[in-house]
Design a protein around this motif. Structure first.
Motif, PDB file in Angstrom:
ATOM      1  N   ALA A  93     -90.191 -78.953 -35.711  1.00 58.04           N
ATOM      2  CA  ALA A  93     -91.306 -79.538 -36.475  1.00 58.04           C
ATOM      3  C   ALA A  93     -92.970 -78.755 -35.851  1.00 58.04           C
ATOM      4  N   ASN A  94     -92.729 -78.808 -34.542  1.00 55.47           N
ATOM      5  CA  ASN A  94     -94.197 -78.227 -34.021  1.00 55.47           C
ATOM      6  C   ASN A  94     -94.514 -76.992 -34.462  1.00 55.47           C
ATOM      7  N   SER A  95     -93.673 -76.233 -34.535  1.00 58.10           N
ATOM      8  CA  SER A  95     -93.806 -74.720 -35.219  1.00 58.10           C
ATOM      9  C   SER A  95     -94.307 -74.703 -36.779  1.00 58.10           C
TER      10      SER A  95
ATOM     11  N   HIS B 108     -88.420 -72.290 -33.221  1.00 64.14           N
ATOM     12  CA  HIS B 108     -89.413 -71.505 -34.019  1.00 64.14           C
ATOM     13  C   HIS B 108     -88.647 -70.492 -34.824  1.00 64.14           C
ATOM     14  N   MET B 109     -87.472 -69.952 -34.556  1.00 62.57           N
ATOM     15  CA  MET B 109     -86.733 -69.090 -35.458  1.00 62.57           C
ATOM     16  C   MET B 109     -86.306 -69.989 -36.678  1.00 62.57           C
ATOM     17  N   MET B 110     -85.951 -71.262 -36.604  1.00 59.73           N
ATOM     18  CA  MET B 110     -85.415 -72.099 -37.704  1.00 59.73           C
ATOM     19  C   MET B 110     -86.955 -72.321 -38.358  1.00 59.73           C
ATOM     20  N   ALA B 111     -87.873 -72.660 -38.066  1.00 56.58           N
ATOM     21  CA  ALA B 111     -89.027 -72.816 -38.583  1.00 56.58           C
ATOM     22  C   ALA B 111     -89.491 -71.547 -39.510  1.00 56.58           C
ATOM     23  N   ASP B 112     -89.318 -70.389 -38.844  1.00 58.04           N
ATOM     24  CA  ASP B 112     -89.621 -69.185 -39.672  1.00 58.04           C
ATOM     25  C   ASP B 112     -88.751 -68.784 -40.855  1.00 58.04           C
ATOM     26  N   ALA B 113     -87.456 -69.247 -40.730  1.00 54.52           N
ATOM     27  CA  ALA B 113     -86.338 -69.202 -41.943  1.00 54.52           C
ATOM     28  C   ALA B 113     -86.947 -70.113 -42.686  1.00 54.52           C
ATOM     29  N   PHE B 114     -87.018 -71.343 -42.495  1.00 51.00           N
ATOM     30  CA  PHE B 114     -87.624 -72.117 -43.602  1.00 51.00           C
ATOM     31  C   PHE B 114     -88.919 -71.718 -44.229  1.00 51.00           C
ATOM     32  N   MET B 115     -89.831 -71.332 -43.817  1.00 48.72           N
ATOM     33  CA  MET B 115     -90.857 -70.947 -44.337  1.00 48.72           C
ATOM     34  C   MET B 115     -90.917 -69.764 -45.170  1.00 48.72           C
TER      35      MET B 115
END
Length: 171
Positions: free
Chosen positions: A6-8, A157-164
């Motif tokens: 979430a923060n990422s 952060h890796m999961m946020a990058d994958a989401f984006m």
């Protein structure tokens, strides 16, 4: 994993707005404990539906990191992929979100005989809108099972990058 995710997201340029988390984490369980009709599955569906009743409640993704307990016995490891696929299919159906993005983690550990079988299911889910991030090279605690805090943050952060990345290709 959820808070770093979430923060990422909040630190990335996007029009997502408010980011809410619905935590359903439970350590030390098998995929069979998450099948439709079980206590954990029912709680997950109940919490997810309750979140959508709020003013800003839109479910965009499910984050998932599970599987170590299924590496202990060959029978469980061999059944893992089918149960994982059924879990995702049932959850999407019960939430009325047939295209729900699922970002899951390929195990970093397990340390058991059948870890590679479960990792194989994670890395090749054979379902649409399922993205896997690989935790294999992330640092583990001394127990050789759990990720260090810094690795958990990196995984978020890796999961946020994958989401984006997935969000930008499906928009």
């Amino acid at each position: 994993m959820g808070m770093p995710f979430a923060n990422s997201l909040l630190n990335k340029p996007s029009s997502l707005g408010i980011v809410g988390l619905v935590s359903c984490a439970m350590a030390g369980n098998k995929i069979s404990e998450w099948q439709k009709g079980t206590f954990l599955y029912n709680q997950l569906v109940k919490r997810a539906k309750a979140a959508t009743l709020q003013e800003f409640g839109v479910i965009r993704v499910m984050l998932r990191y599970q599987g170590e307990s299924d590496t202990l016995r060959l029978r469980d490891a061999n059944a893992y992929k089918g149960k994982m696929q059924q879990f995702f299919t049932d959850l999407r159906s019960d939430l009325g979100l047939p295209k729900l993005l699922i970002i899951q983690v390929a195990l970093a550990s397990g340390g058991k005989h059948y870890t590679d079988i479960v990792r194989g299911a994670h890395l090749n889910p054979e379902l649409a809108n399922v993205v896997t991030v690989d935790a294999k090279d992330l640092q583990l605690r001394k127990d050789n099972l759990h990720l260090t805090v810094s690795s958990q943050v990196l995984l978020g952060h890796m999961m946020a990058d994958a989401f984006m990345k997935t969000n930008s290709t499906t928009s």
